[in-house]
Write a protein that holds these residues in place. Structure first.
Motif, short mmCIF file in Angstrom:
data_model
loop_
_atom_site.label_atom_id
_atom_site.label_comp_id
_atom_site.label_asym_id
_atom_site.label_seq_id
_atom_site.Cartn_x
_atom_site.Cartn_y
_atom_site.Cartn_z
N LEU A 49 -103.49 73.82 73.08
CA LEU A 49 -103.08 72.43 72.95
C LEU A 49 -103.07 71.80 74.34
O LEU A 49 -102.40 72.30 75.24
CB LEU A 49 -101.69 72.33 72.33
CG LEU A 49 -101.51 73.02 70.98
CD1 LEU A 49 -100.05 72.97 70.54
CD2 LEU A 49 -102.41 72.40 69.93
N GLN A 69 -102.55 68.34 76.73
CA GLN A 69 -101.95 67.02 76.84
C GLN A 69 -102.41 66.37 78.14
O GLN A 69 -102.61 67.05 79.14
CB GLN A 69 -100.42 67.11 76.86
CG GLN A 69 -99.82 67.63 75.59
CD GLN A 69 -98.31 67.69 75.70
OE1 GLN A 69 -97.77 68.14 76.72
NE2 GLN A 69 -97.62 67.21 74.68
N GLU A 81 -99.57 62.55 76.34
CA GLU A 81 -100.01 62.36 74.96
C GLU A 81 -100.98 63.48 74.59
O GLU A 81 -101.62 64.07 75.46
CB GLU A 81 -100.68 61.00 74.78
CG GLU A 81 -102.00 60.85 75.52
CD GLU A 81 -102.63 59.47 75.38
OE1 GLU A 81 -101.96 58.56 74.86
OE2 GLU A 81 -103.78 59.31 75.79
N HIS A 82 -101.05 63.75 73.29
CA HIS A 82 -101.98 64.77 72.81
C HIS A 82 -103.40 64.36 73.21
O HIS A 82 -103.81 63.23 72.99
CB HIS A 82 -101.88 64.90 71.29
CG HIS A 82 -102.88 65.85 70.71
ND1 HIS A 82 -102.74 67.21 70.80
CD2 HIS A 82 -104.04 65.63 70.06
CE1 HIS A 82 -103.78 67.80 70.22
NE2 HIS A 82 -104.58 66.86 69.76
N GLU A 137 -107.26 69.65 71.04
CA GLU A 137 -106.86 70.94 70.49
C GLU A 137 -108.11 71.80 70.43
O GLU A 137 -109.11 71.41 69.84
CB GLU A 137 -106.27 70.74 69.09
CG GLU A 137 -105.72 72.01 68.49
CD GLU A 137 -105.01 71.75 67.17
OE1 GLU A 137 -105.44 72.34 66.17
OE2 GLU A 137 -104.05 70.94 67.16
N GLN A 148 -95.72 78.31 69.37
CA GLN A 148 -96.24 77.90 70.66
C GLN A 148 -95.81 78.90 71.71
O GLN A 148 -94.70 79.41 71.66
CB GLN A 148 -95.73 76.51 71.05
CG GLN A 148 -96.32 75.40 70.23
CD GLN A 148 -95.89 74.05 70.76
OE1 GLN A 148 -95.02 73.93 71.60
NE2 GLN A 148 -96.53 73.01 70.26
#
Length: 141
Positions: free
Chosen positions: A33, A35, A45-46, A49, A91
């Motif tokens: 993940l 960011q 913010e994302h 992925e 995670q």
């Protein structure tokens, strides 16, 4: 009896060498993940992925082959990117903070809360950055 002393000495030295070569960072997870920092503040913010097993393994290989320094660093500004591994709906506790050098040719990484720091070589920096962002390091604005 004399031979056993040498055997134990050899085994002890061998174990110390193995322990000394380990960077102590265990990377688990089958996706990454990523960011990206928003503005100049410490807000993220994302961004992306990554689920491709080959790509995830490529990042793991880079991080595991890196010689991390034990250091507490204080940067002038928040990291440009953060990433972590995730697997089996969990995670990883390890969060990697990534800064881009002013010349846009190297990246610096810190593992949050672990006191681990590294500045990667130009080639490793380019490979890691492009792998996790899909952007060439030299093309960063």
């Amino acid at each position: 009896m004399k031979h056993y002393k040498y055997l134990w000495a050899f085994i002890s030295i061998f174990l110390m060498l193995i322990a000394g070569c380990s960077n102590g960072i265990e990377i688990e997870g089958d996706k990454i993940l990523v960011q990206k920092r928003v503005g100049e503040e410490n807000e993220y913010e994302h961004f992306k992925e990554i689920t491709d097993k080959g790509t995830v393994q490529k990042v793991k290989d880079i991080l595991e082959s890196t010689r991390w320094e034990n250091a507490e660093v204080s940067m002038a500004y928040p990291p440009h990117y953060k990433f972590r591994f995730e697997g089996n709906n969990e995670q990883s506790e390890l969060i990697y903070d990534l800064w881009i050098s002013p010349n846009k040719d190297k990246v610096e990484l810190v593992i949050e809360g672990e006191g681990k720091y590294v500045q990667l070589s130009k080639s490793k920096s380019a490979k890691l950055f492009e792998t996790i962002t899909g952007i060439r390091l030299s093309d960063v604005e």
